[in-house]
Design an enzyme around this catalytic site. Structure first.
Site, PDB file in Angstrom:
ATOM      1  CE  LYS A 189      -4.133   1.834   0.497  1.00  0.00           C
ATOM      2  NZ  LYS A 189      -3.645   2.600  -0.634  1.00  0.00           N
TER       3      LYS A 189
ATOM      4  CB  SER B 201      -5.789   4.276   2.340  1.00  0.00           C
ATOM      5  OG  SER B 201      -5.715   5.519   1.629  1.00  0.00           O
TER       6      SER B 201
ATOM      7  CB  THR C 206      -3.106  12.646   6.166  1.00  0.00           C
ATOM      8  OG1 THR C 206      -3.491  11.903   5.089  1.00  0.00           O
ATOM      9  CG2 THR C 206      -1.870  12.757   6.521  1.00  0.00           C
TER      10      THR C 206
ATOM     11  CE  LYS D   7       4.654   7.617  -1.060  1.00  0.00           C
ATOM     12  NZ  LYS D   7       4.031   7.905   0.269  1.00  0.00           N
TER      13      LYS D   7
ATOM     14  CE  LYS E  61       3.416   6.910   6.333  1.00  0.00           C
ATOM     15  NZ  LYS E  61       3.018   7.871   5.349  1.00  0.00           N
TER      16      LYS E  61
ATOM     17  CG  ASN F  65      -5.318  16.175   1.793  1.00  0.00           C
ATOM     18  OD1 ASN F  65      -4.685  14.999   2.456  1.00  0.00           O
ATOM     19  ND2 ASN F  65      -6.415  16.291   1.448  1.00  0.00           N
TER      20      ASN F  65
END
Ligand code: GLU
Length: 425
Positions: free
Chosen positions: A79, A359, A199, A115, A103, A230
């Protein structure tokens, strides 16, 4: 400091991936991580680099570099977001992918880490060019992405708009409708309520948890937030809703300070009318951008770029608490200075894990085909975040180390179990 300058400063010392490995080594030694598992984690399991030819509006073809790195799938499918920025490169994507593995483990999500990125300047491209670029990237990654394989999401320079194009292209190429293959989607096509602010919300929950441990009343503390995208804009809004006085804000266009507190609602309204930028805001005094991080405050939230807290400014930071909204805002050399100054730093892999946590909720809702209310999402998010904070805090006490190294230890404890249980060839 521009991203380019910050990264040049970083590369003088080491690569970003080396910086991840250096911290991994410190944590591994403290917790006695098995050498085998350490070796596995020092090598990302998949690295893909593609060339993306895109027809520009002027009728000429431009070729862009695209990347996707899968760091680990020990705990589950990988992810992590996709960023569009000029300084995207293999080393940076490797580091960011490894951070995603840690994370997700810290936040107790059933995921590994990945990523992606495209080296481009999204601000200099038309909407049509961006759509063609996003679709080219999605098509070239059709064998990498998958709802149970690798699940991308937004990151720097991308948003729900790009996720929608990538999803549509992926669905067209595979001939199936898989909303769960990508998260951070607009609500109308399977996104989750609460994902946009998640976030920033995670930053707020982590800040409150840390202030409680420090015996500080949120209503009596001030904060500076760097970044008004964001992460930063939602963080500033949510922190101010908790009674924290926001004295400083800034983005790539301008920085501002007001010791009496900035009206965040007014700043949000201003940015909304000003191409999402702060230049020209009149609710505070404009200050040089390099003053923002070192200005007077109790809580500092770097929520913009990596490598902004470095040996040059770390000793001047006045905050007692740093909560990292961005990925990698603090360079390893600066860590030592912050520790010496007894500044508590809630590290990125904990502080900004609210985004990937929601997510995960989006993916669960897509799989179930059943959607939750915003309250349900927020309540579940806050609960998960508080558990993650507590486990990192406890490991910091148990191993007598910083929150950063404790977060790595917390992640490594879980990943080690998974790697050992699944075994090798
Ligand atoms: N790009 C975000 C991050 O760095 C979100 C990743 C995701 O939701 O998968 O955490």
């Amino acid at each position: 400091m521009s991203t380019q300058t910050a990264n040049a400063a970083a590369s003088k010392h080491e690569s970003m991936f080396d910086a991840v490995l250096a911290r991994l080594d410190v944590a591994a030694n403290l917790m006695n991580l098995s050498e085998d598992v350490k070796t596995v984690l020092k090598n990302p399991i998949k690295q893909v680099k593609v060339s993306l030819p895109v027809m520009m509006d002027n009728g000429k073809i431009q070729v862009y570099e695209g990347y996707r790195v899968v760091h680990s799938m020990a705990i589950g499918p990988s992810k992590g977001g996709i960023r569009y920025a000029m300084d995207v490169n293999q080393d940076e994507v490797m580091a960011l992918a490894a951070w995603m593995s840690f994370k997700c483990a810290v936040a107790n999500l059933p995921y590994g880490g990945a990523k992606g990125g495209i080296k481009c300047d999204p601000r200099a491209m038309s909407v049509g060019e961006l759509e063609r670029l996003s679709r080219a990237y999605a098509k070239s990654m059709k064998d990498v992405f998958g709802v149970n394989r690798d699940i991308p999401a937004p990151d720097m320079g991308t948003s729900g708009r790009e996720m929608a194009w990538i999803l549509d292209e992926f669905n067209k190429v595979t001939g199936e409708d898989s909303p769960g293959v990508i998260t951070g989607k607009p609500i109308a096509i399977g996104g989750s309520l609460g994902r946009d602010a998640a976030t920033g919300r995670g930053v707020m929950v982590n800040t409150l948890a840390a202030l409680k441990k420090m015996g500080l009343d949120p209503k009596k503390v001030s904060a500076v937030v760097q970044g008004f995208g964001n992460v930063g804009s939602h963080a500033a809004r949510l922190l101010s809703e908790q009674g924290i006085k926001i004295v400083g804000i800034g983005d790539h266009t301008a920085s501002f300070y007001n010791e009496n507190g900035i009206d965040i609602k007014a700043a949000l309204e201003f940015a909304a009318k000003n191409k999402n930028t702060l230049k020209g805001f009149t609710g505070a005094t404009e200050i040089p951008s390099n003053q923002l991080l070192i200005s007077k405050c109790d809580v500092l939230v770097p929520a913009a770029l990596q490598n902004v807290i470095n040996v040059d400014n770390a000793s001047k930071i006045q905050a007692k608490l740093i909560v990292e909204g961005a990925n990698g805002p603090t360079m390893p050399d600066a860590d030592a200075i912050l520790n010496e100054k007894k500044i508590i730093c809630v590290p990125d892999i904990l502080a900004n894990s609210g985004g990937v946590t929601v997510s995960y909720f989006e993916w669960v809702q897509n799989k179930a085909g059943y959607y939750w209310t915003e309250d349900e999402v927020n309540t579940k998010h806050d609960h998960k975040m508080e558990i993650a904070f507590e486990s990192v805090w406890n490991n910091a006490e148990r191993f007598k180390t910083s929150m950063r190294i404790a977060a790595y230890i917390t992640a490594l404890q879980k990943i080690e179990q998974a790697v050992k249980l699944k075994g090798a060839y």
